[in-house]
Enzyme design. Structure first.
Site, mmCIF file in Angstrom:
data_model
loop_
_atom_site.group_PDB
_atom_site.id
_atom_site.type_symbol
_atom_site.label_atom_id
_atom_site.label_comp_id
_atom_site.label_asym_id
_atom_site.label_seq_id
_atom_site.Cartn_x
_atom_site.Cartn_y
_atom_site.Cartn_z
ATOM 1 N N HIS A 1 5.325 5.094 0.948
ATOM 2 C CA HIS A 1 4.950 3.707 1.222
ATOM 3 C C HIS A 1 4.404 3.595 2.641
ATOM 4 O O HIS A 1 4.907 4.218 3.574
ATOM 5 C CB HIS A 1 6.162 2.786 1.045
ATOM 6 C CG HIS A 1 5.787 1.350 0.920
ATOM 7 N ND1 HIS A 1 5.736 0.499 2.004
ATOM 8 C CD2 HIS A 1 5.411 0.617 -0.155
ATOM 9 C CE1 HIS A 1 5.364 -0.707 1.593
ATOM 10 N NE2 HIS A 1 5.154 -0.656 0.288
ATOM 11 N N HIS A 2 3.356 2.777 2.779
ATOM 12 C CA HIS A 2 2.650 2.690 4.055
ATOM 13 C C HIS A 2 3.518 2.091 5.160
ATOM 14 O O HIS A 2 3.203 2.223 6.347
ATOM 15 C CB HIS A 2 1.373 1.856 3.890
ATOM 16 C CG HIS A 2 0.231 2.332 4.744
ATOM 17 N ND1 HIS A 2 0.395 2.783 6.039
ATOM 18 C CD2 HIS A 2 -1.097 2.426 4.504
ATOM 19 C CE1 HIS A 2 -0.772 3.132 6.536
ATOM 20 N NE2 HIS A 2 -1.693 2.934 5.628
ATOM 21 N N SER A 3 4.616 1.437 4.801
ATOM 22 C CA SER A 3 5.506 0.895 5.825
ATOM 23 C C SER A 3 6.169 1.997 6.637
ATOM 24 O O SER A 3 6.679 1.749 7.731
ATOM 25 C CB SER A 3 6.571 0.001 5.186
ATOM 26 O OG SER A 3 7.347 0.734 4.255
ATOM 27 N N VAL B 1 0.833 -1.202 0.000
ATOM 28 C CA VAL B 1 0.000 0.000 0.000
ATOM 29 C C VAL B 1 0.872 1.258 0.000
ATOM 30 O O VAL B 1 1.870 1.342 0.723
ATOM 31 C CB VAL B 1 -0.939 0.018 1.221
ATOM 32 C CG1 VAL B 1 -1.844 1.257 1.193
ATOM 33 C CG2 VAL B 1 -1.783 -1.252 1.273
#
Length: 519
Positions: free
Chosen positions: A168-170, A56
């Protein structure tokens, strides 16, 4: 869909990965960090966002009131975002499969992307929309930190230029990332002041102490605990059932398997925050979140009624006839970060004074049911939304679901934990969020913002709805898979129309009090 003619991308050659750090600008346009930072393993939740079905990216579309000057932005990114270790680190997979944050040199020419466009093109709104759509077909090369910003100096209907942040969702949850971006800005009216966010006021009741009152308080406390226990048990059971077999009704809003790999059409509409406040203040003990959920329920009901009646008469298609199936189960999955989000001041201090702040994803799940029905009284949508939210607030669902996911991760590994998350998301219909924005207008080093529109792509849902407040405005953002929802603007129209009919009902009943909109 291809980019419009006339867009020429800058060629960007990838350089070898390196982990040396300093804080000086080099001849190749890269910037190094001041100090060496120890390599840090990715948290389990951050690793989850690298699984194939859960890759995501967070998107933040920012309209600007003037032309954007990329060189000014790049020069100041060194003193803002690059001060955060995540934005100057690679995510490296080691031999054993473990992922670590590894500090690296950052070449801003790779991260600030400025396509050459005609600033006075026709249909600029459609160009920006298609640009984001095409962006959602791609990811960021892992040989560099997983973020970039795209600068589009085109005049749209509501801005002179547009910047599109992609992260980035990380890196973190949406609330933390938005707080970080806001910490890079300052108020237009006071260039030295950070943005301020609206804080809900809690009522403090003063009560006289007496023996009878003490007994009554004990009884209320016992009843409060019993409700908390029961709500938590029911919610955890529903979560486990959803991860095994319980699936939402197959409505026209529910995407097919694998739709997380499809590009996303992101559309948005800005409305008056005062209209939402008017409804909130007219009804008892309401919040802006209650009203946002209420108008969303009403808009989804109206939209689905049209979709179900599209093969019927005109009356069925316009929403005056009830075409909805009975007992529709439609839920939103909320990903809740249990780690307290750092405040804007904490993040600003981190970037300016090199202080430390807590950061990372501790993800718990909350399954939020939506009532899909046509109501004779428009205010019932908001009342039902408030009852649902109050019920969810009185539950430890997110804590227990976080613990369950963590236990599965520890015993079975990241693949099984990813499968659990994916099953929960694919068995529900959508994502919903409401983010609180600054109360005043803000800018980034001389670039005043016209609006904020956050969203994401790569999630297994075909529909994601975000509400984002900014000054006296509220932006409603939809991220949709066009294969499932081919007419997202119609859904936007239905949500905005629902706000209108609820507001009209409040006014017609004389529920507005003097000076109400100023609260």
């Amino acid at each position: 869909m291809e980019f419009e003619e006339g867009v020429r991308w800058r060629k960007q050659g990838l350089k070898p990965i390196t982990t040396k750090t300093s804080n000086k600008e080099r001849e190749d346009g890269a910037y190094d960090r001041d100090e060496k930072v120890e390599e840090e393993p990715l948290s389990p939740s951050a690793r989850l966002f690298h699984e194939p079905h859960f890759n995501v990216y967070v998107i933040a579309i920012m309209g600007c009131k003037i032309k954007i000057y990329p060189e000014i932005c790049k020069a100041n990114l060194v003193h803002t975002l690059l001060k955060h270790p995540r934005f100057s680190s690679l995510q490296v997979v080691e031999d054993g499969g473990e992922m670590k944050w590894v500090p690296t040199k950052v070449n801003l020419d790779k991260h600030v992307i400025v396509p050459e466009v005609n600033p006075n093109m026709e249909a600029a709104d459609k160009f920006v929309e298609d640009y984001v759509f095409n962006l959602s077909k791609t990811g960021i090369d892992k040989s560099q930190p997983l973020w970039d910003v795209h600068v589009l100096n085109v005049k749209t209907s509501d801005a002179e230029a547009v910047a599109i942040f992609r992260i980035h969702h990380s890196f973190g949850d949406g609330t933390s990332l938005m707080s970080l971006l806001l910490a890079c800005t300052r108020q237009i009216s006071d260039p030295q002041a950070l943005p301020t966010l609206a804080v809900s006021k809690k009522r403090i009741l003063k009560q006289k102490s007496s023996s009878s009152l003490w007994i009554w308080q004990c009884f209320i406390g016992f009843w409060w605990f019993c409700k908390l226990f029961w709500n938590t048990v029911v919610d955890v059971f529903m979560f486990m059932a959803t991860s095994w077999f319980l699936k939402d009704t197959q409505t026209p809003l529910m995407g097919p398997p694998g739709n997380e790999f499809n590009p996303r059409r992101i559309v948005y509409r800005t409305i008056s925050l005062d209209d939402i406040k008017l409804i909130k203040n007219a009804l008892n003990n309401m919040t802006i979140n209650d009203v946002a959920l209420g108008i969303t329920q009403a808009g989804l009901s109206r939209y689905l009624n049209r979709r179900y009646g599209h093969n019927k008469t005109d009356e069925g298609a316009t929403g005056t006839k009830n075409n909805l199936p009975k007992n529709i189960l439609l839920r939103s999955t909320l990903l809740i970060n249990l780690r307290p989000s750092p405040g804007i001041q904490d993040l600003a201090d981190m970037m300016e004074k090199d202080t430390k702040t807590k950061w990372g994803n501790w993800i718990g799940y909350v399954l939020l049911p939506f009532t899909i029905a046509l109501r004779d009284d428009p205010l019932d949508y908001v009342r039902e939304a408030k009852a649902t939210i109050d019920r969810k607030k009185h539950s430890l669902e997110s804590i227990f679901t976080f613990s369950i996911a963590g236990l599965i991760l520890k015993i079975f590994g990241i693949k099984r934990a990813s499968a659990l998350s994916h099953r929960v998301l694919t068995n529900t219909t959508m994502c919903f969020s409401n983010l609180v924005g600054p109360r005043e207008e803000i800018g980034y080093y001389g670039h005043p913002l016209a609006y904020l529109a956050p969203s994401s792509y790569g999630q297994p849902h075909a529909l994601m709805i975000n509400f984002q407040s900014y000054a006296n405005k509220m932006t409603i953002v939809l991220s949709v898979d066009e294969g499932t929802i081919p007419d997202p603007r119609q859904l936007l129209d239905d949500i905005v129309y629902s706000l209108k009919i609820i507001k009209d009902a409040v006014i017609a009943r004389g529920l507005i009090k003097e000076d109400q909109n100023q609260k």
